[in-house]
Design a protein around this motif. Structure first.
Motif, PDB file in Angstrom:
ATOM      1  N   VAL A  35       0.829  -1.198   0.000  1.00 44.74           N
ATOM      2  CA  VAL A  35       0.000   0.000   0.000  1.00 44.74           C
ATOM      3  C   VAL A  35       0.870   1.257   0.000  1.00 44.74           C
ATOM      4  O   VAL A  35       0.541   2.260  -0.654  1.00 44.74           O
ATOM      5  CB  VAL A  35      -0.977  -0.006   1.207  1.00 44.74           C
ATOM      6  CG1 VAL A  35      -0.227   0.081   2.534  1.00 44.74           C
ATOM      7  CG2 VAL A  35      -1.974   1.147   1.092  1.00 44.74           C
ATOM      8  N   ALA A  36       2.005   1.208   0.697  1.00 47.88           N
ATOM      9  CA  ALA A  36       2.930   2.350   0.704  1.00 47.88           C
ATOM     10  C   ALA A  36       3.554   2.536  -0.678  1.00 47.88           C
ATOM     11  O   ALA A  36       3.717   3.665  -1.160  1.00 47.88           O
ATOM     12  CB  ALA A  36       4.018   2.139   1.755  1.00 47.88           C
ATOM     13  N   SER A  61      -0.679  -2.225   7.825  1.00 51.14           N
ATOM     14  CA  SER A  61      -0.135  -1.921   9.149  1.00 51.14           C
ATOM     15  C   SER A  61      -0.477  -0.490   9.560  1.00 51.14           C
ATOM     16  O   SER A  61      -0.531  -0.161  10.733  1.00 51.14           O
ATOM     17  CB  SER A  61       1.383  -2.121   9.157  1.00 51.14           C
ATOM     18  OG  SER A  61       1.997  -1.268   8.213  1.00 51.14           O
ATOM     19  N   THR A  62      -0.716   0.373   8.555  1.00 52.59           N
ATOM     20  CA  THR A  62      -1.121   1.752   8.838  1.00 52.59           C
ATOM     21  C   THR A  62      -2.621   1.792   9.122  1.00 52.59           C
ATOM     22  O   THR A  62      -3.406   1.115   8.457  1.00 52.59           O
ATOM     23  CB  THR A  62      -0.806   2.657   7.625  1.00 52.59           C
ATOM     24  OG1 THR A  62       0.577   2.562   7.322  1.00 52.59           O
ATOM     25  CG2 THR A  62      -1.157   4.104   7.920  1.00 52.59           C
ATOM     26  N   ASP A  63      -3.014   2.590  10.098  1.00 55.53           N
ATOM     27  CA  ASP A  63      -4.420   2.719  10.460  1.00 55.53           C
ATOM     28  C   ASP A  63      -5.090   3.748   9.543  1.00 55.53           C
ATOM     29  O   ASP A  63      -4.759   4.928   9.566  1.00 55.53           O
ATOM     30  CB  ASP A  63      -4.546   3.153  11.921  1.00 55.53           C
ATOM     31  CG  ASP A  63      -6.010   3.227  12.371  1.00 55.53           C
ATOM     32  OD1 ASP A  63      -6.874   2.727  11.635  1.00 55.53           O
ATOM     33  OD2 ASP A  63      -6.262   3.781  13.455  1.00 55.53           O
ATOM     34  N   PHE A  64      -6.031   3.295   8.726  1.00 55.62           N
ATOM     35  CA  PHE A  64      -6.735   4.180   7.801  1.00 55.62           C
ATOM     36  C   PHE A  64      -8.146   4.530   8.302  1.00 55.62           C
ATOM     37  O   PHE A  64      -9.001   4.928   7.521  1.00 55.62           O
ATOM     38  CB  PHE A  64      -6.824   3.536   6.415  1.00 55.62           C
ATOM     39  CG  PHE A  64      -5.496   3.442   5.721  1.00 55.62           C
ATOM     40  CD1 PHE A  64      -4.907   4.570   5.180  1.00 55.62           C
ATOM     41  CD2 PHE A  64      -4.827   2.232   5.620  1.00 55.62           C
ATOM     42  CE1 PHE A  64      -3.682   4.496   4.537  1.00 55.62           C
ATOM     43  CE2 PHE A  64      -3.612   2.143   4.981  1.00 55.62           C
ATOM     44  CZ  PHE A  64      -3.022   3.278   4.438  1.00 55.62           C
ATOM     45  N   TYR A  88     -10.365   1.535   4.243  1.00 56.65           N
ATOM     46  CA  TYR A  88      -9.430   2.230   3.358  1.00 56.65           C
ATOM     47  C   TYR A  88     -10.199   3.070   2.330  1.00 56.65           C
ATOM     48  O   TYR A  88      -9.826   4.214   2.041  1.00 56.65           O
ATOM     49  CB  TYR A  88      -8.535   1.223   2.651  1.00 56.65           C
ATOM     50  CG  TYR A  88      -7.541   1.845   1.694  1.00 56.65           C
ATOM     51  CD1 TYR A  88      -6.352   2.402   2.158  1.00 56.65           C
ATOM     52  CD2 TYR A  88      -7.792   1.890   0.319  1.00 56.65           C
ATOM     53  CE1 TYR A  88      -5.444   2.983   1.285  1.00 56.65           C
ATOM     54  CE2 TYR A  88      -6.897   2.470  -0.564  1.00 56.65           C
ATOM     55  CZ  TYR A  88      -5.730   3.012  -0.075  1.00 56.65           C
ATOM     56  OH  TYR A  88      -4.831   3.592  -0.941  1.00 56.65           O
ATOM     57  N   LEU A  89     -11.286   2.530   1.783  1.00 62.18           N
ATOM     58  CA  LEU A  89     -12.085   3.277   0.816  1.00 62.18           C
ATOM     59  C   LEU A  89     -12.710   4.513   1.454  1.00 62.18           C
ATOM     60  O   LEU A  89     -12.778   5.578   0.831  1.00 62.18           O
ATOM     61  CB  LEU A  89     -13.182   2.379   0.231  1.00 62.18           C
ATOM     62  CG  LEU A  89     -12.742   1.416  -0.875  1.00 62.18           C
ATOM     63  CD1 LEU A  89     -13.887   0.510  -1.283  1.00 62.18           C
ATOM     64  CD2 LEU A  89     -12.208   2.178  -2.089  1.00 62.18           C
ATOM     65  N   LEU A  90     -13.161   4.388   2.702  1.00 59.95           N
ATOM     66  CA  LEU A  90     -13.681   5.552   3.422  1.00 59.95           C
ATOM     67  C   LEU A  90     -12.608   6.623   3.566  1.00 59.95           C
ATOM     68  O   LEU A  90     -12.858   7.820   3.411  1.00 59.95           O
ATOM     69  CB  LEU A  90     -14.191   5.132   4.802  1.00 59.95           C
ATOM     70  CG  LEU A  90     -15.644   4.667   4.908  1.00 59.95           C
ATOM     71  CD1 LEU A  90     -15.910   4.108   6.307  1.00 59.95           C
ATOM     72  CD2 LEU A  90     -16.609   5.814   4.606  1.00 59.95           C
ATOM     73  N   SER A 114      -0.786   8.894   6.694  1.00 58.99           N
ATOM     74  CA  SER A 114      -1.003   7.607   6.039  1.00 58.99           C
ATOM     75  C   SER A 114      -0.021   7.380   4.901  1.00 58.99           C
ATOM     76  O   SER A 114      -0.198   6.488   4.083  1.00 58.99           O
ATOM     77  CB  SER A 114      -2.441   7.541   5.499  1.00 58.99           C
ATOM     78  OG  SER A 114      -3.369   7.771   6.530  1.00 58.99           O
ATOM     79  N   GLY A 115       1.031   8.214   4.843  1.00 56.44           N
ATOM     80  CA  GLY A 115       2.068   8.003   3.833  1.00 56.44           C
ATOM     81  C   GLY A 115       1.749   8.573   2.471  1.00 56.44           C
ATOM     82  O   GLY A 115       2.424   8.249   1.493  1.00 56.44           O
TER      83      GLY A 115
END
Length: 692
Positions: free
Chosen positions: A157-158, A251-254, A289-291, A355-356
């Motif tokens: 994702v990053a 691993s990142t909180d979205f 993630y979509l939100l 979120s990078g």
């Protein structure tokens, strides 16, 4: 194949020339310095090599292309077509290299990367150094493994977020939007790359789905900009791709803390459409993630008072503006548009950066140039107010624009004008009336006659307009006709445009004085200056040109080298030098293009001070088997690994002198020790003087 516009221009000049062409002639045709042309020669040579064309260099004559007519004609044709040869600037090339690495699952040889990019190995290595500095903000690492090559390490994702940022940074948003909609209007290297990597069908299919979604949002009075829409399409598409390949780790909180109910409904509809189209079932993490993607892409509704509703961020914004006010000496907190704009932007910026993700700012260079001091103030202040968050320069640039607009508003009606007119009150009133009608910022503070001019303090006015000649310097007043013709009006308007930046100039002066007061301790500065001067004097005192006869081979060279540096107090053995060369390869030694000079540098912990010397060979020798070029001079540069920044800058300057300064190169080839020493001495003195 990729190349810069400058390389392309040099090749075209060389190919179109009948016979040899000098560096000076090339530089004159391109309106650049000879040094600039010399820097591009390795890249030019590499491009020509791809077409079996060599670049021949002859002293005092210049350079020329040597090859069969067919490949030369092919190269000329492709240069004109811009199809097979992609003309990119160095920054774009670096991002294309990074894009290639993002799509490699295993280690990749730098040599293979150079071939794929159609450029030289040193160029790729230089690009990789720049890439390494970019990656940490995306939680991605550049891994280098001896024998295997290089690769990127980081969550998918990053990597996807970085890819989207690369596309947004290097492509105009209208090009992306048209490409996503299937309307390819023009060739673009980054869009071509997306096609090569197999993204076209996926992206364009998702775009059709999101086009309907975006219309629903707009109907509900939400804002969605072209740039945000393009990012939205790509991020959603890449989510589908990750799902299909089974990569669903986050691993990142979205998680979005406050979800707008209307956006939530729209995302629910989007999820249903995606699951139906691709016959998939998204898990909870993917739905979150979509939100998150929708939240960062879609603006607040136009009638929503965001400043009142955001209780958490409001104190931070107030603190931010207050600190900027303190640095600028101007009150801005009463500007509600500024406060609301900052809140909306920073709210989304924090979501992105945490979120990078980062936003692309296509005019960042112009902002840095036009508002340099304001940019510096805001960058420093953001770090103080948000110490745990990273704001890239692109984000800072947008914040600067909010303040610039606010400053522009407070400078309206503040351009003070004095009108001097001796032909009567009627004509002077006519002039004043037209000024205020045509230019809203104008404030005609006073109308005086020539006699009354002597009683005025001219420093109270921003501009003096007169219908008669005055005994003032031209820059202090403008002579105009009472009716103020169109040409004169444009001149006045230009004065206004310059005046709009007057507040910023005052801020810059205030910041400059503050910086002087807060600058590093004078004793420390003097110590650094003393260190530079000591190094410069020692380098000149110990500089020598050694005449070398009958240099047999590389081993013989290293044996001589050991003896030379031991005499200078650097106790490094022959075998240690060999090991150093094996470890560093072409990074520590290379032939300077279009010269007979080989450059060799060595930096080790046991070296305590820099040492510079030249081997002048009686007979040309090939001292580096990998380079394959015979040389008549070798310049050696030994220096410590542990240095302060001011010392590093000085040594970097010396290196640039050696490999870029044509006068220095000529003296080295000549081999005259005293002339070289005098030249270095002059350059060192100038550098230290500039430092002071």
């Amino acid at each position: 194949m990729l190349m810069s516009n400058r390389v392309k221009d040099i090749i075209q000049i060389v190919l179109s020339s009948r016979g040899f062409v000098t560096m000076k002639d090339i530089a004159n045709k391109m309106n650049v310095s000879e040094r600039t042309v010399y820097r591009e020669i390795p890249e030019v040579t590499e491009v020509l090599r791809q077409y079996q064309i060599t670049l021949e260099t002859v002293s005092k004559k210049g350079i020329r292309a040597v090859g069969l007519p067919e490949p030369i004609q092919k190269l000329q044709t492709e240069l004109g077509e811009h199809k097979k040869l992609q003309v990119v600037d160095p920054k774009e090339r670096m991002y294309l290299v990074l894009l290639e690495l993002l799509h490699q699952d295993d280690f990749m040889k730098t040599e293979a990367l150079a071939i794929d990019m159609g450029t030289s190995l040193p160029t790729i290595r230089n690009d990789l150094k720049k890439i390494e500095k970019i990656l940490p903000e995306y939680n991605i690492k550049l891994i280098s493994k001896k024998g295997d090559g290089i690769c990127l390490s980081g969550e998918q994702v990053a990597r996807d977020h970085l890819m989207v940022n690369i596309i947004m940074k290097n492509t105009d948003v209208d090009v992306i939007v048209h490409w996503l909609a299937g309307n390819v209007r023009q060739f673009h290297p980054f869009m071509q790359k997306l096609d090569e990597y197999g993204y076209m069908d996926l992206f364009q299919t998702c775009e059709k789905i999101l086009r309907d979604i975006s219309h629903k949002l707009i109907q509900k009075n939400y804002q969605i900009l072209d740039q945000n829409y393009a990012e939205l399409v790509m991020l959603v598409s890449l989510l589908i791709r990750r799902h299909k390949i089974g990569n669903r780790k986050y691993s990142t909180d979205f998680t979005v803390e406050q979800v707008d109910k209307n956006q939530k409904k729209v995302v629910a509809a989007l999820i249903r459409m995606l699951e139906k189209k691709y016959s998939i079932s998204l898990d909870e993490a993917e739905k979150e993630y979509l939100l998150w993607v929708m939240d960062i892409s879609v603006g607040k509704r136009n009638n929503e008072n965001v400043f009142v509703k955001n209780f958490v961020l409001k104190p931070k914004i107030e603190e931010f503006v207050e600190l900027v006010e303190g640095r600028m000496g101007i009150t801005l907190s009463q500007d509600t548009k500024l406060m609301d704009g900052l809140l909306t932007h920073i709210d989304k910026a924090l979501v992105r950066t945490r979120s990078g993700m980062s936003i692309s700012n296509p005019i960042i260079r112009d902002i840095e140039k036009d508002y340099s001091q304001l940019f510096s103030i805001i960058k420093d202040t953001v770090r103080k107010v948000f110490p745990d968050d990273y704001f890239p320069d692109d984000e800072i640039g947008y914040l600067v624009l909010y303040f610039a607009v606010s400053l522009d508003n407070i400078t309206k009606k503040t351009f003070r004008v004095l009108v001097v007119c001796s032909s009567g009150m009627g004509s002077s009133k006519m002039l004043a009336s037209r000024l205020e009608r045509e230019i809203p910022e104008i404030y005609v503070r006073k109308i005086v006659s020539l006699v009354g001019l002597g009683e005025e303090d001219l420093n109270d006015y921003d501009l003096i307009l007169s219908t008669i000649p005055l005994y003032l310097k031209d820059r202090e007043y403008l002579k105009v006709s009472p009716l103020l013709n169109d040409n004169e009006l444009e001149i006045v308007k230009e004065k206004i445009r310059r005046h709009k930046h007057q507040t910023l100039r005052k801020i810059e002066e205030q910041e400059r004085k503050a910086a002087e007061l807060e600058s590093s301790n004078s004793i420390v500065s003097l110590k650094q200056l003393k260190q530079l001067t000591t190094w410069a004097v020692d380098l000149l005192a110990e500089f020598h040109v050694y005449e070398i006869n009958n240099l047999k081979d590389e081993n013989h060279l290293f044996s001589n080298l050991e003896h030379t540096i031991w005499e200078a107090g650097i106790f490094i053995g022959e075998q240690e030098i060999k090991n150093y060369v094996i470890r560093h390869g072409n990074e520590c030694r290379f032939t300077i293009p279009t010269t007979e000079i080989s450059y060799f540098e060595c930096y080790l912990k046991k070296i305590k001070k820099p040492l510079l010397f030249v081997y002048h060979l009686k007979e040309k020798r090939m001292v580096d088997p990998q380079e394959g070029d015979a040389v008549s001079n070798i310049i050696f540069f030994f220096y410590p690994t542990e240095m302060e920044e001011v010392q590093q800058m000085f040594l970097r300057y010396i290196t640039e002198l050696i490999i870029e300064d044509r006068d220095v190169m000529k003296l080295i080839e000549k081999g005259d020790e005293e002339e070289i020493r005098q030249c270095f001495g002059h350059r060192f003195r100038h550098y230290i003087g500039e430092s002071i």
